[in-house]
Write an enzyme that holds these catalytic residues in place. Structure first.
Site, mmCIF file in Angstrom:
data_model
loop_
_atom_site.group_PDB
_atom_site.id
_atom_site.type_symbol
_atom_site.label_atom_id
_atom_site.label_comp_id
_atom_site.label_asym_id
_atom_site.label_seq_id
_atom_site.Cartn_x
_atom_site.Cartn_y
_atom_site.Cartn_z
ATOM 1 N N LEU A 20 0.824 -1.222 0.000
ATOM 2 C CA LEU A 20 0.000 0.000 0.000
ATOM 3 C C LEU A 20 0.848 1.258 0.000
ATOM 4 O O LEU A 20 0.405 2.322 -0.425
ATOM 5 C CB LEU A 20 -0.909 0.006 1.236
ATOM 6 C CG LEU A 20 -2.147 -0.883 1.167
ATOM 7 C CD1 LEU A 20 -2.863 -0.871 2.507
ATOM 8 C CD2 LEU A 20 -3.085 -0.444 0.069
ATOM 9 N N GLY A 21 2.046 1.175 0.511
ATOM 10 C CA GLY A 21 2.859 2.378 0.573
ATOM 11 C C GLY A 21 3.935 2.226 1.625
ATOM 12 O O GLY A 21 3.966 1.236 2.343
ATOM 13 N N GLY A 23 6.301 4.329 4.784
ATOM 14 C CA GLY A 23 6.390 5.519 5.624
ATOM 15 C C GLY A 23 7.814 5.711 6.079
ATOM 16 O O GLY A 23 8.708 5.011 5.629
ATOM 17 N N LYS A 24 8.021 6.669 6.999
ATOM 18 C CA LYS A 24 9.404 6.944 7.364
ATOM 19 C C LYS A 24 10.028 5.784 8.125
ATOM 20 O O LYS A 24 11.218 5.625 8.167
ATOM 21 C CB LYS A 24 9.541 8.248 8.153
ATOM 22 C CG LYS A 24 8.720 8.360 9.424
ATOM 23 C CD LYS A 24 9.017 9.729 10.086
ATOM 24 C CE LYS A 24 8.310 9.850 11.402
ATOM 25 N NZ LYS A 24 6.920 10.316 11.240
ATOM 26 N N PHE A 25 9.195 4.925 8.706
ATOM 27 C CA PHE A 25 9.786 3.826 9.482
ATOM 28 C C PHE A 25 9.612 2.454 8.854
ATOM 29 O O PHE A 25 10.142 1.476 9.341
ATOM 30 C CB PHE A 25 9.163 3.774 10.877
ATOM 31 C CG PHE A 25 9.541 4.942 11.710
ATOM 32 C CD1 PHE A 25 8.595 5.878 12.054
ATOM 33 C CD2 PHE A 25 10.850 5.114 12.132
ATOM 34 C CE1 PHE A 25 8.937 6.971 12.829
ATOM 35 C CE2 PHE A 25 11.197 6.211 12.899
ATOM 36 C CZ PHE A 25 10.243 7.140 13.249
ATOM 37 N N GLY A 26 8.774 2.344 7.811
ATOM 38 C CA GLY A 26 8.545 0.993 7.288
ATOM 39 C C GLY A 26 7.542 1.016 6.161
ATOM 40 O O GLY A 26 7.338 2.058 5.538
ATOM 41 N N VAL A 28 3.616 -0.608 4.368
ATOM 42 C CA VAL A 28 2.248 -1.019 4.706
ATOM 43 C C VAL A 28 1.721 -1.958 3.622
ATOM 44 O O VAL A 28 1.889 -1.672 2.433
ATOM 45 C CB VAL A 28 1.314 0.216 4.770
ATOM 46 C CG1 VAL A 28 -0.077 -0.183 5.231
ATOM 47 C CG2 VAL A 28 1.892 1.284 5.693
ATOM 48 N N LYS A 43 1.241 -2.452 9.039
ATOM 49 C CA LYS A 43 2.381 -1.551 8.887
ATOM 50 C C LYS A 43 3.567 -2.171 9.619
ATOM 51 O O LYS A 43 3.469 -2.469 10.809
ATOM 52 C CB LYS A 43 2.050 -0.184 9.468
ATOM 53 C CG LYS A 43 3.138 0.845 9.222
ATOM 54 C CD LYS A 43 2.653 2.239 9.558
ATOM 55 C CE LYS A 43 3.666 3.268 9.111
ATOM 56 N NZ LYS A 43 3.195 4.643 9.373
ATOM 57 N N ASP A 139 -2.286 16.776 12.456
ATOM 58 C CA ASP A 139 -1.729 16.948 11.112
ATOM 59 C C ASP A 139 -2.811 16.786 10.045
ATOM 60 O O ASP A 139 -2.694 15.992 9.117
ATOM 61 C CB ASP A 139 -0.600 15.926 10.884
ATOM 62 C CG ASP A 139 0.412 16.473 9.881
ATOM 63 O OD1 ASP A 139 1.345 15.754 9.526
ATOM 64 O OD2 ASP A 139 0.203 17.613 9.448
HETATM 65 C C1 LIG Z 1 -4.148 4.585 13.207
HETATM 66 O O1 LIG Z 1 -3.236 4.782 12.155
HETATM 67 C C2 LIG Z 1 -1.916 4.734 12.479
HETATM 68 C C3 LIG Z 1 -1.426 4.472 13.766
HETATM 69 C C4 LIG Z 1 -0.058 4.443 14.009
HETATM 70 C C5 LIG Z 1 0.796 4.662 12.941
HETATM 71 C C6 LIG Z 1 2.258 4.645 13.123
HETATM 72 O O2 LIG Z 1 2.971 4.615 12.146
HETATM 73 N N1 LIG Z 1 2.719 4.709 14.387
HETATM 74 C C7 LIG Z 1 4.030 4.643 14.729
HETATM 75 C C8 LIG Z 1 5.048 5.061 13.852
HETATM 76 C C9 LIG Z 1 6.368 4.975 14.262
HETATM 77 C C10 LIG Z 1 6.684 4.496 15.533
HETATM 78 C C11 LIG Z 1 5.646 4.087 16.374
HETATM 79 C C12 LIG Z 1 4.339 4.166 15.967
HETATM 80 C C13 LIG Z 1 0.347 4.901 11.653
HETATM 81 C C14 LIG Z 1 -1.020 4.930 11.421
HETATM 82 N N2 LIG Z 1 -1.573 5.189 10.167
HETATM 83 C C15 LIG Z 1 -0.838 5.234 9.006
HETATM 84 O O3 LIG Z 1 0.312 4.983 8.911
HETATM 85 C C16 LIG Z 1 -1.607 5.667 7.781
HETATM 86 C C17 LIG Z 1 -2.448 4.610 7.232
HETATM 87 S S1 LIG Z 1 -1.512 3.203 6.822
HETATM 88 C C18 LIG Z 1 -2.833 2.066 6.734
HETATM 89 C C19 LIG Z 1 -3.717 2.181 5.541
HETATM 90 C C20 LIG Z 1 -5.052 1.830 5.656
HETATM 91 N N3 LIG Z 1 -5.889 1.869 4.635
HETATM 92 C C21 LIG Z 1 -5.422 2.254 3.429
HETATM 93 N N4 LIG Z 1 -6.077 2.374 2.218
HETATM 94 C C22 LIG Z 1 -5.187 2.806 1.282
HETATM 95 C C23 LIG Z 1 -3.951 2.984 1.859
HETATM 96 C C24 LIG Z 1 -4.091 2.638 3.230
HETATM 97 C C25 LIG Z 1 -3.194 2.597 4.312
#
Ligand SMILES: COc1ccc(C(=O)Nc2ccccc2)cc1NC(=O)CCSCc1cnc2[nH]ccc2c1
Length: 274
Positions: A20-21, A23-26, A28, A43, A139
């Site tokens: 799906l894509g 992010g900065k850490f990994g 999805v 993720k 954000d």
């Molecule tokens: C509640 O949401 C989140 C909660 C936590 C984190 C996160 O990264 N936490 C973190 C980061 C670093 C260190 C510790 C914790 C990220 C998200 N949310 C996303 O990353 C965006 C949607 S990704 C999923 C998703 C769903 N449904 C889609 N449909 C199309 C694409 C798509 C993509």
């Protein structure tokens, strides 16, 4: 945790689907939970990168906060688990993807009134819930909003940058368009930054681009600080009224989120949309 036992999730519970894509850490992926067939987004975060860039305690705190946020317009973090190298976040899957793509693919590159009103109601409701749970500055911008199977908005709080050279704004990752004056002036900010962002978001829904968009960052900042914006002729009076009550330099004068939901222009469509 029925019957007092905590179920131990593991990657074996899921069949991994399409990418799906990232992010900065990994990255999805869509995934299917094997016993229920339920679709989720998983993720994968690499511990090595997290430990290097942020302290683990902060990471755990962020995951702790996210897993307690339960609202129909906030993307759920269902659970998480880890192995020796990775942390897996089991997130809600929004089947209709990124709101941004719906916006730029709309007939005139902007949403009709009823859709803008429905979406701004849902964003205001989600952000009000965040504030009630002492979470601010989610954000808010189109890049951080997803659309679920039923066409409802999900505040997704992306931690990711664009994964492909998509049609997004070049300055997307560091876009200033949504910054309120107090953040440009590096003053202390409070929950009302989100009220400002909702005003910018509503303008972008109805016009197809944010109100202060300019080619240079300094030009954008100057326009924000001067509240230098114009409304195209097709923006209805009710929407102009609502936007003008959110885009106020003084954060104390910005309309409350409850008043946004009750605003006559939003309510007028809410009956049709609900
Ligand atoms: C509640 O949401 C989140 C909660 C936590 C984190 C996160 O990264 N936490 C973190 C980061 C670093 C260190 C510790 C914790 C990220 C998200 N949310 C996303 O990353 C965006 C949607 S990704 C999923 C998703 C769903 N449904 C889609 N449909 C199309 C694409 C798509 C993509």
């Amino acid at each position: 945790e029925a019957y007092g036992t905590v179920y131990k999730w593991s990657p074996r519970n899921f069949e991994l689907g399409s990418f799906l894509g990232h992010g900065k850490f990994g990255h999805v992926h869509v995934a299917r939970e094997k016993s229920t067939g339920f679709l989720v987004a998983i993720k994968t975060l690499f511990k090595s990168q997290i430990v290097k860039s942020t302290c683990e305690r902060q990471v755990m705190r962020e995951i702790e906060i996210q897993s307690h946020l339960k609202h129909p317009n906030i993307l759920r973090l269902f659970t998480w688990f880890h192995d020796e190298r990775r942390i897996y976040l089991v997130l809600e899957f929004a089947a209709n993807g990124e709101l941004y793509k719906h916006l730029i693919n709309s007939p005139k590159g902007r949403f009709p009134e009823y859709k803008a009103a429905k979406y701004i109601y849902q964003v205001a409701d989600a952000v009000e819930y965040c504030h009630q749970n002492h979470v601010i500055h989610r954000d808010i911008k189109p890049e951080n909003l997803l659309v679920d199977y039923n066409g409802d908005l999900k505040l997704a709080d992306f931690g990711w940058s664009v994964h492909a050279p998509s049609e997004r704004r070049k300055t997307m990752c560091g876009t200033l368009d949504y910054l309120p004056p107090e953040m440009i002036n590096r003053e202390v900010y409070d929950v009302s930054v989100d009220h400002w962002c909702i005003g910018v978001l509503l303008y972008e829904f109805l016009v197809g681009k944010p109100p202060f968009e300019s080619d240079g960052e300094n030009r954008t900042k100057a326009r924000i600080l001067a509240l230098d914006m114009v409304y195209p002729h097709y923006v209805p009076q009710g929407a102009k009224d609502l936007i003008s009550k959110l885009l106020r330099k003084s954060s104390k004068e910005r309309l409350s989120l409850d008043a946004v939901k009750c605003h006559y222009w939003v309510q007028n469509f809410h009956s049709i949309n609900s």
